[in-house]
Design a protein around this motif. Structure first.
Motif, mmCIF file in Angstrom:
data_model
loop_
_atom_site.group_PDB
_atom_site.id
_atom_site.type_symbol
_atom_site.label_atom_id
_atom_site.label_comp_id
_atom_site.label_asym_id
_atom_site.label_seq_id
_atom_site.Cartn_x
_atom_site.Cartn_y
_atom_site.Cartn_z
ATOM 1 N N LEU A 96 -11.320 2.988 -0.830
ATOM 2 C CA LEU A 96 -10.023 2.333 -0.877
ATOM 3 C C LEU A 96 -9.484 2.269 -2.299
ATOM 4 O O LEU A 96 -10.248 2.273 -3.279
ATOM 5 C CB LEU A 96 -10.137 0.914 -0.322
ATOM 6 C CG LEU A 96 -10.478 0.794 1.158
ATOM 7 C CD1 LEU A 96 -10.702 -0.664 1.531
ATOM 8 C CD2 LEU A 96 -9.380 1.399 2.026
ATOM 9 N N LEU A 120 -18.822 4.524 6.120
ATOM 10 C CA LEU A 120 -17.393 4.801 5.998
ATOM 11 C C LEU A 120 -17.115 6.296 5.949
ATOM 12 O O LEU A 120 -17.816 7.058 5.274
ATOM 13 C CB LEU A 120 -16.835 4.134 4.731
ATOM 14 C CG LEU A 120 -17.107 2.632 4.594
ATOM 15 C CD1 LEU A 120 -16.461 2.112 3.312
ATOM 16 C CD2 LEU A 120 -16.583 1.868 5.805
ATOM 17 N N ASP A 168 -0.439 2.525 -3.309
ATOM 18 C CA ASP A 168 -1.824 2.918 -3.541
ATOM 19 C C ASP A 168 -1.830 4.247 -4.294
ATOM 20 O O ASP A 168 -1.005 5.133 -4.015
ATOM 21 C CB ASP A 168 -2.553 3.109 -2.213
ATOM 22 C CG ASP A 168 -3.063 1.810 -1.606
ATOM 23 O OD1 ASP A 168 -2.979 0.757 -2.271
ATOM 24 O OD2 ASP A 168 -3.563 1.849 -0.462
ATOM 25 N N ARG A 193 -11.045 8.215 3.637
ATOM 26 C CA ARG A 193 -9.862 7.336 3.674
ATOM 27 C C ARG A 193 -8.665 8.128 4.176
ATOM 28 O O ARG A 193 -7.923 7.659 5.024
ATOM 29 C CB ARG A 193 -9.616 6.759 2.275
ATOM 30 C CG ARG A 193 -8.285 6.024 2.100
ATOM 31 C CD ARG A 193 -8.239 4.734 2.906
ATOM 32 N NE ARG A 193 -6.942 4.083 2.759
ATOM 33 C CZ ARG A 193 -5.921 4.247 3.582
ATOM 34 N NH1 ARG A 193 -6.023 5.077 4.619
ATOM 35 N NH2 ARG A 193 -4.785 3.617 3.394
ATOM 36 N N SER A 233 -6.011 8.913 8.723
ATOM 37 C CA SER A 233 -6.052 7.794 7.782
ATOM 38 C C SER A 233 -6.921 6.701 8.376
ATOM 39 O O SER A 233 -6.800 6.387 9.562
ATOM 40 C CB SER A 233 -4.630 7.273 7.531
ATOM 41 O OG SER A 233 -4.632 6.085 6.778
ATOM 42 N N PHE A 239 -8.844 2.758 7.560
ATOM 43 C CA PHE A 239 -9.055 1.554 6.746
ATOM 44 C C PHE A 239 -10.211 0.818 7.410
ATOM 45 O O PHE A 239 -10.058 0.172 8.438
ATOM 46 C CB PHE A 239 -7.789 0.706 6.734
ATOM 47 C CG PHE A 239 -7.679 -0.247 5.582
ATOM 48 C CD1 PHE A 239 -8.759 -1.037 5.206
ATOM 49 C CD2 PHE A 239 -6.496 -0.367 4.879
ATOM 50 C CE1 PHE A 239 -8.663 -1.925 4.148
ATOM 51 C CE2 PHE A 239 -6.385 -1.259 3.814
ATOM 52 C CZ PHE A 239 -7.478 -2.033 3.452
ATOM 53 N N GLU A 240 -11.395 0.944 6.800
ATOM 54 C CA GLU A 240 -12.619 0.435 7.418
ATOM 55 C C GLU A 240 -13.359 -0.508 6.477
ATOM 56 O O GLU A 240 -13.338 -0.319 5.259
ATOM 57 C CB GLU A 240 -13.563 1.591 7.753
ATOM 58 C CG GLU A 240 -12.950 2.704 8.584
ATOM 59 C CD GLU A 240 -13.860 3.905 8.645
ATOM 60 O OE1 GLU A 240 -14.752 3.932 9.512
ATOM 61 O OE2 GLU A 240 -13.692 4.823 7.806
ATOM 62 N N HIS A 241 -14.043 -1.490 7.050
ATOM 63 C CA HIS A 241 -14.988 -2.292 6.295
ATOM 64 C C HIS A 241 -16.017 -2.875 7.253
ATOM 65 O O HIS A 241 -15.930 -2.690 8.470
ATOM 66 C CB HIS A 241 -14.292 -3.367 5.456
ATOM 67 C CG HIS A 241 -13.564 -4.403 6.255
ATOM 68 N ND1 HIS A 241 -14.087 -5.633 6.545
ATOM 69 C CD2 HIS A 241 -12.336 -4.389 6.832
ATOM 70 C CE1 HIS A 241 -13.221 -6.333 7.260
ATOM 71 N NE2 HIS A 241 -12.148 -5.613 7.449
ATOM 72 N N ARG A 298 0.799 -1.222 0.000
ATOM 73 C CA ARG A 298 0.000 0.000 0.000
ATOM 74 C C ARG A 298 0.832 1.273 0.000
ATOM 75 O O ARG A 298 0.273 2.378 -0.022
ATOM 76 C CB ARG A 298 -1.026 -0.044 1.137
ATOM 77 C CG ARG A 298 -2.074 -1.112 0.850
ATOM 78 C CD ARG A 298 -3.300 -1.052 1.710
ATOM 79 N NE ARG A 298 -4.259 -2.071 1.291
ATOM 80 C CZ ARG A 298 -5.159 -1.917 0.322
ATOM 81 N NH1 ARG A 298 -5.228 -0.770 -0.327
ATOM 82 N NH2 ARG A 298 -5.982 -2.893 0.011
ATOM 83 N N ASP A 323 -3.980 6.759 -4.095
ATOM 84 C CA ASP A 323 -4.266 7.914 -3.239
ATOM 85 C C ASP A 323 -3.046 8.286 -2.399
ATOM 86 O O ASP A 323 -2.743 9.473 -2.214
ATOM 87 C CB ASP A 323 -5.496 7.672 -2.372
ATOM 88 C CG ASP A 323 -5.516 6.304 -1.695
ATOM 89 O OD1 ASP A 323 -4.468 5.628 -1.661
ATOM 90 O OD2 ASP A 323 -6.596 5.910 -1.203
ATOM 91 N N TYR A 361 -11.916 9.543 -0.433
ATOM 92 C CA TYR A 361 -12.887 8.574 0.067
ATOM 93 C C TYR A 361 -12.724 7.272 -0.710
ATOM 94 O O TYR A 361 -12.438 7.287 -1.911
ATOM 95 C CB TYR A 361 -14.316 9.092 -0.105
ATOM 96 C CG TYR A 361 -14.625 10.296 0.753
ATOM 97 C CD1 TYR A 361 -15.220 10.147 2.002
ATOM 98 C CD2 TYR A 361 -14.296 11.587 0.321
ATOM 99 C CE1 TYR A 361 -15.493 11.257 2.801
ATOM 100 C CE2 TYR A 361 -14.562 12.692 1.119
ATOM 101 C CZ TYR A 361 -15.165 12.522 2.356
ATOM 102 O OH TYR A 361 -15.418 13.616 3.138
#
Length: 354
Positions: free
Chosen positions: A265, A247, A138, A250, A161, A163-165, A135, A140, A263
């Motif tokens: 991932l 969410l 990434d 990001r 920062s 990292f959600e799910h 990452r 972004d 916003y």
């Protein structure tokens, strides 16, 4: 270890240990798309995953255990460890002693002592030991690095920062069940990425603190926050969660001249899972609806505009890894950097209770 010809390099004969999400979606496609590597073996004990591996990699030999890999293989240049983190030290030690280079997926190891032991083993073996921090590439994150370097935000003083799910039910896998002192839990899993990115951007930590929560009950932490006060003065706030139904941003970066917010991932993981491969025109490209928001002061007042994201480039890790294995370049992620992440993870888990 098989010889590597300097004039016409032979493919780096590679074994992937573990064929879950990481081995199947990240490592195998990236290696298959890079002519520097040849996947010669895959290790998984799961019959369904063995069948999947045979279908996608018909030229690779499938082994049911790490022991069988070494009993039956005679020439492996590189071992990729995408197995659970409590296997990393043992497997890496054995691979290094057999003369292979090693890539270890995050979380690298649970403790600084383990990181130091592996570093010493790699130095004694004279083989590269690399930690997979994909990452860093990434789209972004690359965009944030560019905006900071170009001075668009002025002097950055705050970095957020997340990292959600949403995974409301704990699984039986290592991420939810492996004890935290053995690198289980969302902090070690997703926090390894977020802490690494923060240290890359803003340098070493002067002070750290965290909260770890078990929202779902049982298992490991599933909603955790880390705060870092960097030696350079930037304040970092990191969130990693498996129980975020709605969410937030990001990234949110605040500077003396403006702010940048994104916003969603990076799209490389779902693209790889869907069969898009590096080299495809759409690989790593973020569509317009995923662009970031840059807000700055201008002659006419506040300016708020969409900023296209840099193209994501996970393959860059393995381009650098190939050079390191051949003695032609530095490690993609230095062991000092990888150990700094472990140091923060170990410190906050030792001092934090629910």
């Amino acid at each position: 270890m098989s010889p590597l010809n300097d004039s016409v390099p032979s493919p780096i004969k590679t074994a992937i240990v573990g064929y879950g999400l990481s081995g199947k979606v990240f490592h195998a496609p990236l290696l298959a798309s890079d002519e520097n590597f040849e996947v010669v073996a895959i290790v998984t004990a799961d019959a369904v995953r063995q069948a999947e591996a045979r279908a996608v990699h018909p030229h690779a030999r499938i082994h049911s255990s790490f022991d069988k890999l070494w009993a039956e293989e005679r020439s492996v240049d590189l071992v990729i460890l995408s197995s659970p983190p409590d296997t990393h030290v043992d497997f890496a030690m054995r691979a290094l002693s057999a003369g292979a280079a090693v890539v270890i997926d995050k979380p690298f190891v649970a403790t600084v002592a383990e990181a130091a032991a592996l570093k010493s083993a790699a130095e004694a073996a004279g083989r590269p030991l690399m930690v997979f921090q994909n990452r860093r590439w990434d789209g972004d994150f690359l965009t944030i690095q560019r905006l900071i370097a170009e001075g668009e935000l002025g002097e950055v003083f705050s970095f957020e920062s997340a990292f959600e799910h949403w995974a409301p039910v704990a699984t039986s896998g290592w991420k939810d069940q492996l004890p935290i002192p053995q690198a289980g839990g969302v902090l070690y899993d997703l926090g390894s990425h977020l802490i690494d990115q923060a240290l890359v951007l803003f340098g070493p930590a002067a002070e750290v603190s965290a909260t770890l929560r078990r929202v779902r009950g049982g298992g490991n932490d599933d909603h955790s926050r880390v705060s870092i006060e960097h030696a350079g003065g930037v304040e970092t706030r990191l969130l990693m969660s498996r129980v975020s139904r709605g969410l937030g941003p990001r990234f949110r970066v605040l500077g003396t001249r403006g702010s940048f917010t994104t916003y969603g991932l990076d799209g490389q993981e779902p693209a790889l899972a869907a069969g898009v491969v590096p080299g495809d025109a759409e690989y790593g490209v973020t569509p317009e609806e995923g662009f970031g928001w840059l807000e700055t002061d201008g002659p006419a007042g506040i300016s708020r505009r969409r900023v296209p994201l840099e193209r994501g480039d996970y393959p860059e890790f393995y381009r650098r890894a190939a050079a390191a294995v051949r003695g032609e370049g530095d490690l993609p992620v230095s062991l000092e950097e990888a150990t700094a992440v472990v140091d923060i993870l170990e410190r906050v888990t030792r001092t934090t209770a629910d």
